[in-house]
Design an enzyme around this catalytic site. Structure first.
Site, PDB file in Angstrom:
ATOM      1  N   ASP A  22       0.832  -1.212   0.000  1.00 16.06           N
ATOM      2  CA  ASP A  22       0.000   0.000   0.000  1.00 16.06           C
ATOM      3  C   ASP A  22       0.868   1.264   0.000  1.00 16.06           C
ATOM      4  O   ASP A  22       2.006   1.254   0.482  1.00 16.06           O
ATOM      5  CB  ASP A  22      -0.912  -0.022   1.237  1.00 16.06           C
ATOM      6  CG  ASP A  22      -2.019   1.005   1.145  1.00 16.06           C
ATOM      7  OD1 ASP A  22      -2.421   1.365   0.028  1.00 16.06           O
ATOM      8  OD2 ASP A  22      -2.490   1.455   2.212  1.00 16.06           O
ATOM      9  N   HIS A  39       2.001   3.589  -9.053  1.00 15.51           N
ATOM     10  CA  HIS A  39       1.782   2.163  -9.344  1.00 15.51           C
ATOM     11  C   HIS A  39       2.969   1.588 -10.118  1.00 15.51           C
ATOM     12  O   HIS A  39       3.378   0.451  -9.909  1.00 15.51           O
ATOM     13  CB  HIS A  39       0.476   1.970 -10.110  1.00 15.51           C
ATOM     14  CG  HIS A  39      -0.731   2.313  -9.296  1.00 15.51           C
ATOM     15  ND1 HIS A  39      -0.933   1.836  -8.018  1.00 15.51           N
ATOM     16  CD2 HIS A  39      -1.807   3.107  -9.560  1.00 15.51           C
ATOM     17  CE1 HIS A  39      -2.064   2.313  -7.535  1.00 15.51           C
ATOM     18  NE2 HIS A  39      -2.617   3.100  -8.447  1.00 15.51           N
ATOM     19  N   LEU A 133      10.688 -20.634  -4.567  1.00 15.94           N
ATOM     20  CA  LEU A 133       9.695 -19.729  -3.976  1.00 15.94           C
ATOM     21  C   LEU A 133       8.319 -19.932  -4.613  1.00 15.94           C
ATOM     22  O   LEU A 133       8.197 -19.990  -5.835  1.00 15.94           O
ATOM     23  CB  LEU A 133      10.158 -18.277  -4.202  1.00 15.94           C
ATOM     24  CG  LEU A 133       9.173 -17.186  -3.786  1.00 15.94           C
ATOM     25  CD1 LEU A 133       9.020 -17.137  -2.268  1.00 15.94           C
ATOM     26  CD2 LEU A 133       9.625 -15.822  -4.315  1.00 15.94           C
TER      27      LEU A 133
HETATM   28  C1  IPE Z   1      -5.299  -2.710  -0.009  1.00 18.80           C
HETATM   29  O1  IPE Z   1      -5.017  -1.358  -0.152  1.00 18.80           O
HETATM   30  C2  IPE Z   1      -5.268  -3.392  -1.356  1.00 18.80           C
HETATM   31  C3  IPE Z   1      -3.953  -3.468  -1.985  1.00 18.80           C
HETATM   32  C4  IPE Z   1      -2.825  -3.051  -1.491  1.00 18.80           C
HETATM   33  C5  IPE Z   1      -3.955  -4.117  -3.269  1.00 18.80           C
HETATM   34  P1  IPE Z   1      -6.191  -0.285  -0.245  1.00 18.80           P
HETATM   35  O2  IPE Z   1      -5.518   1.036  -0.392  1.00 18.80           O
HETATM   36  O3  IPE Z   1      -7.167  -0.646  -1.294  1.00 18.80           O
HETATM   37  O4  IPE Z   1      -6.879  -0.426   1.176  1.00 18.80           O
HETATM   38  P2  IPE Z   1      -7.726   0.622   2.023  1.00 18.80           P
HETATM   39  O5  IPE Z   1      -8.779   1.190   1.103  1.00 18.80           O
HETATM   40  O6  IPE Z   1      -6.782   1.684   2.485  1.00 18.80           O
HETATM   41  O7  IPE Z   1      -8.292  -0.177   3.165  1.00 18.80           O
HETATM   42  C1  IPE Z   2      -1.762   0.285  -3.272  1.00 22.74           C
HETATM   43  O1  IPE Z   2      -1.518   1.640  -3.290  1.00 22.74           O
HETATM   44  C2  IPE Z   2      -1.997  -0.251  -4.662  1.00 22.74           C
HETATM   45  C3  IPE Z   2      -3.359  -0.726  -4.916  1.00 22.74           C
HETATM   46  C4  IPE Z   2      -4.318  -0.710  -4.034  1.00 22.74           C
HETATM   47  C5  IPE Z   2      -3.650  -1.229  -6.226  1.00 22.74           C
HETATM   48  P1  IPE Z   2      -2.705   2.690  -3.254  1.00 22.74           P
HETATM   49  O2  IPE Z   2      -3.087   3.016  -4.645  1.00 22.74           O
HETATM   50  O3  IPE Z   2      -3.800   2.233  -2.377  1.00 22.74           O
HETATM   51  O4  IPE Z   2      -1.964   3.928  -2.599  1.00 22.74           O
HETATM   52  P2  IPE Z   2      -2.553   4.933  -1.531  1.00 22.74           P
HETATM   53  O5  IPE Z   2      -3.022   4.125  -0.361  1.00 22.74           O
HETATM   54  O6  IPE Z   2      -3.667   5.672  -2.209  1.00 22.74           O
HETATM   55  O7  IPE Z   2      -1.395   5.820  -1.183  1.00 22.74           O
HETATM   56 MG    MG Z   3      -4.142   2.424  -0.387  1.00 25.97          MG
END
Ligand code: IPE
Ligand code: IPE
Ligand code: MG
Length: 250
Positions: A22, A39, A133
């Site tokens: 995240d 991303h 792995l």
């Molecule tokens: C969790 O992150 C999903 C991934 C890292 C793929 P999110 O950014 O979607 O989660 P929330 O919304 O903060 O709970």
């Molecule tokens: C995690 O990073 C990637 C996915 C959920 C696909 P985020 O896109 O949720 O990044 P933040 O949480 O908005 O910084």
């Molecule tokens: Mg996120």
């Protein structure tokens, strides 16, 4: 290497590490970049961590790449994420195969773009013989959904008779953690302290490590540190500490 991997899970050596990758969006925003750049940087971090996990002998690595709730994001962002996922598979599959890594996608396959589904099928087929792995990538993944589906399947196998909890539990355990084992260590990057519908059953006794590091900045040293932190924890599984067990319950 200074890292203790003495943990056994499901009879095979090595850890099952799961990572919630995240913070991509915030990483980009802090640099005045579009979320897509976050991303992209996140994919590079994933490549580094897969390599490091393999080097340090992790048995199974489950990466949370796209949650079922992530469909609620703007379509352009979702499209970009799947484009990057395909790029990752195109770049990495040969290398994973050569290293003996077995790639497996977990989550629903019926809703993801066809090109991504084909790329996943090809990557899985190319790496299926890997004995190193076990790399699992969670895509369109929801733990609640996985548990619900496993329960429905187990019940339908029982025919007319409704299963008792003690019959259902081993079926669910097999369906959810059979091949990969339960999670030993769960890491979440990006500063949030929640599970976001990730591996809820499999993490019942996982050690949790949360880091403020945004995922694109997460590197080999961060993985090493989390594994070291894991090694310093005492897992009790509901019993008393080993030192207390010697004298019995007094
Ligand atoms: C969790 O992150 C999903 C991934 C890292 C793929 P999110 O950014 O979607 O989660 P929330 O919304 O903060 O709970
Ligand atoms: C995690 O990073 C990637 C996915 C959920 C696909 P985020 O896109 O949720 O990044 P933040 O949480 O908005 O910084
Ligand atoms: Mg996120």
């Amino acid at each position: 290497m200074g890292i203790n991997f003495a943990v056994q899970s499901e009879g095979r050596p090595g850890l099952h590490v799961a990572i919630i990758m995240d913070g991509n969006g915030r990483w980009a925003a802090r640099r005045g970049l579009p979320r897509a750049a976050g991303h992209r940087a996140g994919i590079m971090a994933a490549r580094r961590i897969v390599e490091r996990a393999d080097e340090i002998g992790i048995r199974c690595l489950t990466l949370y790449a796209f949650s079922s709730d992530n469909w609620q994001r703007p379509p352009s962002e979702v499209e970009r994420i799947f484009w990057l996922l395909r790029a990752f598979l195109r770049l990495e599959t040969a290398r994973l195969r050569d290293r003996g890594t077995r790639l497996e996608a977990i989550g629903r396959r019926d809703r993801i773009p066809e090109a991504a589904r084909i790329a996943i099928d090809l990557a899985e087929a190319a790496t299926t013989a890997g004995r190193g792995l076990h790399l699992r990538v969670a895509i369109d993944y929801s733990s609640r959904d996985a548990i619900t589906r496993a329960a429905c399947e187990a019940v339908s196998r029982c025919g007319e008779t409704f299963p008792r909890p003690e019959q259902l539990r081993p079926s669910l355990m097999r369906a959810l953690a059979g091949d990969s084992g339960e999670v030993d260590l769960l890491i979440r990057a990006g500063g949030e302290h929640r599970l976001s519908d990730f591996l809820l059953w499999e993490c019942a006794y996982a050690e949790l490590v949360f880091t403020d590091r945004m995922w694109p900045d997460f590197g080999a040293k961060d993985l090493d540190r989390a594994v070291e932190e894991f090694g310093s924890r005492e897992r009790r599984f509901g019993t008393v500490p080993a030192s207390a067990a010697v004298g019995g319950a007094r």
